[in-house]
Design an enzyme around this catalytic site. Structure first.
Site, PDB file in Angstrom:
ATOM      1  N   ARG A  66      -1.120 -14.364   4.064  1.00 33.06           N
ATOM      2  CA  ARG A  66      -1.868 -13.693   5.149  1.00 33.06           C
ATOM      3  C   ARG A  66      -1.073 -13.787   6.460  1.00 33.06           C
ATOM      4  NH1 ARG A  66      -6.479 -10.494   4.509  1.00 33.06           N
ATOM      5  NH2 ARG A  66      -7.313 -11.259   6.487  1.00 33.06           N
TER       6      ARG A  66
ATOM      7  N   ARG B 219       3.004  -6.619   9.378  1.00 26.91           N
ATOM      8  CA  ARG B 219       2.206  -5.569  10.016  1.00 26.91           C
ATOM      9  C   ARG B 219       2.658  -5.310  11.456  1.00 26.91           C
ATOM     10  NH1 ARG B 219      -3.639  -7.342   7.463  1.00 26.91           N
ATOM     11  NH2 ARG B 219      -3.645  -5.911   5.693  1.00 26.91           N
TER      12      ARG B 219
ATOM     13  N   PHE C 141     -15.152   2.970   7.988  1.00 31.70           N
ATOM     14  CA  PHE C 141     -13.793   3.342   7.579  1.00 31.70           C
ATOM     15  C   PHE C 141     -13.617   3.384   6.063  1.00 31.70           C
ATOM     16  CE2 PHE C 141     -13.833  -1.269   8.528  1.00 31.70           C
ATOM     17  CZ  PHE C 141     -13.429  -1.789   7.311  1.00 31.70           C
TER      18      PHE C 141
ATOM     19  N   HIS D 256      -1.914  -5.416   1.504  1.00 24.82           N
ATOM     20  CA  HIS D 256      -3.159  -6.160   1.309  1.00 24.82           C
ATOM     21  C   HIS D 256      -2.777  -7.548   0.829  1.00 24.82           C
ATOM     22  CE1 HIS D 256      -7.152  -7.340  -0.072  1.00 24.82           C
ATOM     23  NE2 HIS D 256      -6.503  -7.892  -1.088  1.00 24.82           N
TER      24      HIS D 256
ATOM     25  N   LYS E 113       0.829  -1.198   0.000  1.00 23.24           N
ATOM     26  CA  LYS E 113       0.000   0.000   0.000  1.00 23.24           C
ATOM     27  C   LYS E 113       0.879   1.270   0.000  1.00 23.24           C
ATOM     28  CE  LYS E 113      -3.890  -2.245   2.428  1.00 23.24           C
ATOM     29  NZ  LYS E 113      -4.615  -2.321   3.730  1.00 23.24           N
TER      30      LYS E 113
ATOM     31  N   TYR F 185     -12.309  -2.662  -3.022  1.00 20.79           N
ATOM     32  CA  TYR F 185     -12.843  -2.638  -1.653  1.00 20.79           C
ATOM     33  C   TYR F 185     -14.375  -2.602  -1.613  1.00 20.79           C
ATOM     34  CZ  TYR F 185      -8.282  -2.273   0.653  1.00 20.79           C
ATOM     35  OH  TYR F 185      -7.022  -2.537   1.142  1.00 20.79           O
TER      36      TYR F 185
ATOM     37  N   THR G 150      -4.995  -7.859  10.603  1.00 20.16           N
ATOM     38  CA  THR G 150      -5.384  -6.560  10.040  1.00 20.16           C
ATOM     39  C   THR G 150      -4.893  -5.392  10.900  1.00 20.16           C
ATOM     40  OG1 THR G 150      -7.341  -7.624   9.121  1.00 20.16           O
ATOM     41  CG2 THR G 150      -7.377  -5.218   9.256  1.00 20.16           C
TER      42      THR G 150
HETATM   43  P1  DAT Z   1      -7.345  -7.151   5.670  1.00 20.45           P
HETATM   44  O1  DAT Z   1      -6.633  -6.041   4.954  1.00 20.45           O
HETATM   45  O2  DAT Z   1      -6.511  -7.740   6.768  1.00 20.45           O
HETATM   46  O3  DAT Z   1      -7.913  -8.207   4.750  1.00 20.45           O
HETATM   47  P2  DAT Z   1     -10.079  -6.202   5.934  1.00 20.45           P
HETATM   48  O4  DAT Z   1     -10.332  -6.820   4.603  1.00 20.45           O
HETATM   49  O5  DAT Z   1     -11.010  -6.544   7.044  1.00 20.45           O
HETATM   50  O6  DAT Z   1      -8.591  -6.489   6.429  1.00 20.45           O
HETATM   51  O7  DAT Z   1     -10.116  -4.615   5.794  1.00 20.45           O
HETATM   52  C1  DAT Z   1      -9.530  -3.991   4.660  1.00 20.45           C
HETATM   53  C2  DAT Z   1      -8.747  -2.802   5.105  1.00 20.45           C
HETATM   54  O8  DAT Z   1      -9.619  -1.848   5.696  1.00 20.45           O
HETATM   55  C3  DAT Z   1      -7.712  -3.089   6.182  1.00 20.45           C
HETATM   56  O9  DAT Z   1      -6.483  -3.531   5.653  1.00 20.45           O
HETATM   57  C4  DAT Z   1      -7.576  -1.749   6.847  1.00 20.45           C
HETATM   58  C5  DAT Z   1      -8.969  -1.181   6.764  1.00 20.45           C
HETATM   59  N1  DAT Z   1      -9.710  -1.443   8.002  1.00 20.45           N
HETATM   60  C6  DAT Z   1     -10.280  -2.602   8.368  1.00 20.45           C
HETATM   61  N2  DAT Z   1     -10.876  -2.501   9.566  1.00 20.45           N
HETATM   62  C7  DAT Z   1     -10.702  -1.222   9.947  1.00 20.45           C
HETATM   63  C8  DAT Z   1     -11.088  -0.445  11.080  1.00 20.45           C
HETATM   64  N3  DAT Z   1     -11.789  -0.984  12.076  1.00 20.45           N
HETATM   65  N4  DAT Z   1     -10.722   0.867  11.131  1.00 20.45           N
HETATM   66  C9  DAT Z   1     -10.001   1.420  10.119  1.00 20.45           C
HETATM   67  N5  DAT Z   1      -9.617   0.769   9.032  1.00 20.45           N
HETATM   68  C10 DAT Z   1      -9.950  -0.539   8.938  1.00 20.45           C
HETATM   69 MG    MG Z   2      -9.370  -8.088   3.308  1.00 15.44          MG
END
Ligand code: DAT
Ligand code: MG
Length: 150
Positions: free
Chosen positions: A85, A102, A57, A115, A9, A49, A91
């Site tokens: 992963r 991370r 968010f 990602h 990212k 997304y 996350t």
């Molecule tokens: P990941 O990237 O681990 O697959 P995700 O698909 O649940 O996680 O969410 C996508 C992205 O959105 C994540 O990398 C960061 C952001 N994100 C997720 N949950 C969040 C939150 N509670 N507050 C802020 N950003 C968030």
């Molecule tokens: Mg995801």
């Protein structure tokens, strides 16, 4: 062998962590089969997304991912989806396991560096979204017999 979609990212690129993140995947034995450096359009960000559209968010997430260039990649290996992963970590960086990208490079969920696809099904969809078939390179790595029991 499985393939998974991985993106470094904007924060990973801006902080100069591209090489170190790639090194972790290479050292683990995963193989890069596609890569492109690009500034993500609003449209691509929204498609990528789409499942988070109703999250609070979401707007910040789209802003973040379109704020500066990213490195989009496809990596291949045995159970690559789960393996990548795990290398990236949870996350929320403060909940990610020590040794994960991370954890080791971050603290804030809104700047979590990478990602990686979360299922084989999503990996296939994300690879299709980000890459044309001809941009994915099938190749043999000669040292693989020393990484994998064949
Ligand atoms: P990941 O990237 O681990 O697959 P995700 O698909 O649940 O996680 O969410 C996508 C992205 O959105 C994540 O990398 C960061 C952001 N994100 C997720 N949950 C969040 C939150 N509670 N507050 C802020 N950003 C968030
Ligand atoms: Mg995801």
């Amino acid at each position: 062998m499985q393939r998974t979609f991985v993106m470094i990212k904007p924060d990973g690129v801006q902080r100069g962590l591209v090489g170190r993140i790639i090194t972790r995947l290479e050292e683990r034995g995963l193989k890069m089969v596609a890569a492109k450096f690009l500034w993500v359009s609003q449209e691509l960000a929204e498609l990528h997304y789409a499942i988070h559209k109703n999250q609070p968010f979401y707007n910040n997430l789209i802003k973040y991912i379109t704020s500066s260039p990213v490195l989009a990649m496809v990596w291949e290996g045995p159970e690559a989806v789960a393996a990548v992963r795990q290398t990236m970590g949870a996350t929320r960086p403060r909940e990610a396991a020590p040794g994960s990208v991370r954890h080791d490079f971050g603290l804030d969920v809104g700047r979590n560096l990478t990602h990686a696809s979360d299922s084989v099904e999503n990996a296939e969809a994300e690879i299709r979204l980000w890459f044309k078939p001809e941009e994915i390179v099938s190749w043999q790595r000669d040292i693989d017999r020393w990484t994998f029991e064949m």
